[in-house]
Design a protein around this motif. Sequence first.
Motif, mmCIF file in Angstrom:
data_model
loop_
_atom_site.group_PDB
_atom_site.id
_atom_site.type_symbol
_atom_site.label_atom_id
_atom_site.label_comp_id
_atom_site.label_asym_id
_atom_site.label_seq_id
_atom_site.Cartn_x
_atom_site.Cartn_y
_atom_site.Cartn_z
ATOM 1 N N ILE A 49 4.523 -36.393 -26.272
ATOM 2 C CA ILE A 49 5.519 -37.382 -26.433
ATOM 3 C C ILE A 49 4.815 -38.239 -27.664
ATOM 4 O O ILE A 49 3.721 -38.599 -27.607
ATOM 5 N N LYS A 50 5.480 -38.476 -28.866
ATOM 6 C CA LYS A 50 5.004 -39.029 -29.946
ATOM 7 C C LYS A 50 5.667 -40.389 -30.014
ATOM 8 O O LYS A 50 6.737 -40.735 -29.525
ATOM 9 N N ARG A 51 4.884 -41.235 -30.567
ATOM 10 C CA ARG A 51 5.242 -42.726 -30.699
ATOM 11 C C ARG A 51 5.131 -43.267 -32.245
ATOM 12 O O ARG A 51 4.014 -43.250 -32.633
ATOM 13 N N ASN A 52 6.234 -43.711 -32.630
ATOM 14 C CA ASN A 52 6.203 -44.347 -33.966
ATOM 15 C C ASN A 52 6.685 -45.863 -33.778
ATOM 16 O O ASN A 52 7.823 -45.886 -33.940
ATOM 17 N N GLY A 53 5.736 -46.891 -33.732
ATOM 18 C CA GLY A 53 6.106 -48.095 -33.391
ATOM 19 C C GLY A 53 6.967 -48.486 -32.047
ATOM 20 O O GLY A 53 6.229 -47.819 -31.187
ATOM 21 N N ARG A 56 10.274 -43.429 -29.732
ATOM 22 C CA ARG A 56 9.346 -42.406 -29.116
ATOM 23 C C ARG A 56 10.302 -41.071 -29.333
ATOM 24 O O ARG A 56 11.556 -41.052 -29.124
ATOM 25 N N THR A 57 9.600 -39.993 -29.422
ATOM 26 C CA THR A 57 10.142 -38.566 -29.466
ATOM 27 C C THR A 57 9.446 -37.668 -28.562
ATOM 28 O O THR A 57 8.161 -37.994 -28.441
ATOM 29 N N ALA A 58 10.259 -36.582 -28.022
ATOM 30 C CA ALA A 58 9.488 -35.840 -26.892
ATOM 31 C C ALA A 58 9.386 -34.478 -27.810
ATOM 32 O O ALA A 58 10.226 -34.098 -28.339
ATOM 33 N N GLU A 81 6.178 -43.269 -21.222
ATOM 34 C CA GLU A 81 4.934 -43.186 -21.675
ATOM 35 C C GLU A 81 4.282 -41.665 -21.364
ATOM 36 O O GLU A 81 3.734 -41.039 -22.249
ATOM 37 N N SER A 82 4.724 -41.092 -20.100
ATOM 38 C CA SER A 82 4.220 -39.878 -19.899
ATOM 39 C C SER A 82 5.448 -38.806 -19.220
ATOM 40 O O SER A 82 5.236 -37.873 -18.581
ATOM 41 N N GLU A 83 6.820 -39.182 -19.414
ATOM 42 C CA GLU A 83 7.746 -38.513 -18.805
ATOM 43 C C GLU A 83 8.915 -38.623 -19.640
ATOM 44 O O GLU A 83 9.262 -39.468 -20.290
ATOM 45 N N VAL A 84 9.759 -37.672 -19.487
ATOM 46 C CA VAL A 84 11.239 -37.598 -20.296
ATOM 47 C C VAL A 84 12.176 -37.366 -19.108
ATOM 48 O O VAL A 84 11.970 -36.267 -18.502
ATOM 49 N N VAL A 85 13.220 -38.119 -18.969
ATOM 50 C CA VAL A 85 14.393 -37.971 -18.230
ATOM 51 C C VAL A 85 15.635 -36.959 -18.881
ATOM 52 O O VAL A 85 16.016 -37.585 -19.892
ATOM 53 N N THR A 93 16.665 -34.520 -14.285
ATOM 54 C CA THR A 93 15.574 -33.824 -14.174
ATOM 55 C C THR A 93 14.491 -34.677 -14.892
ATOM 56 O O THR A 93 14.751 -35.093 -16.150
ATOM 57 N N VAL A 94 13.258 -34.681 -14.307
ATOM 58 C CA VAL A 94 12.327 -35.313 -14.903
ATOM 59 C C VAL A 94 10.919 -34.523 -15.487
ATOM 60 O O VAL A 94 10.772 -33.855 -14.322
ATOM 61 N N LEU A 95 10.928 -34.643 -16.717
ATOM 62 C CA LEU A 95 9.751 -33.702 -17.116
ATOM 63 C C LEU A 95 8.458 -34.604 -17.332
ATOM 64 O O LEU A 95 8.609 -35.624 -18.126
#
Length: 108
Positions: A49-53, A56-58, A81-85, A93-95
């Motif tokens: 998970i990338k964060r720019n300001g 967030r992109t996964a 922060e640590s998951e993608v829905v 589905t939660v990754l």
Amino acid sequence: MAAHMMRLVLAVLLAVPLAVQALPDPTALPALPGAAGAEAGSVPTLAAIKRNGRTRTAVIGGREIAEGTHYQDARIVRIGESEVVLRRGGETTVLRLYPQVEKRPRGK
């Protein structure tokens, strides 16, 4: 006696490389979905998970995907922060970035 010791030492020295070959590489990247051995229709793997300001992109399956866009036939609903829905039709589905780690309150 010396010949017996030499044969024993030689056997041990020859056995060490064979034992080392069986160990997995700790620096190897995990296999990507769709790679050899992955079955079709399997759950995709969240790599980062990338964060720019505030954005967030996964990274899923080697592709960077933003919130609100689509990955295969699923929509990215939320990137935490640590998951993608992901939502596919009525199915959610939660990754998890670290699926083997269970978060719980401290002291419990």
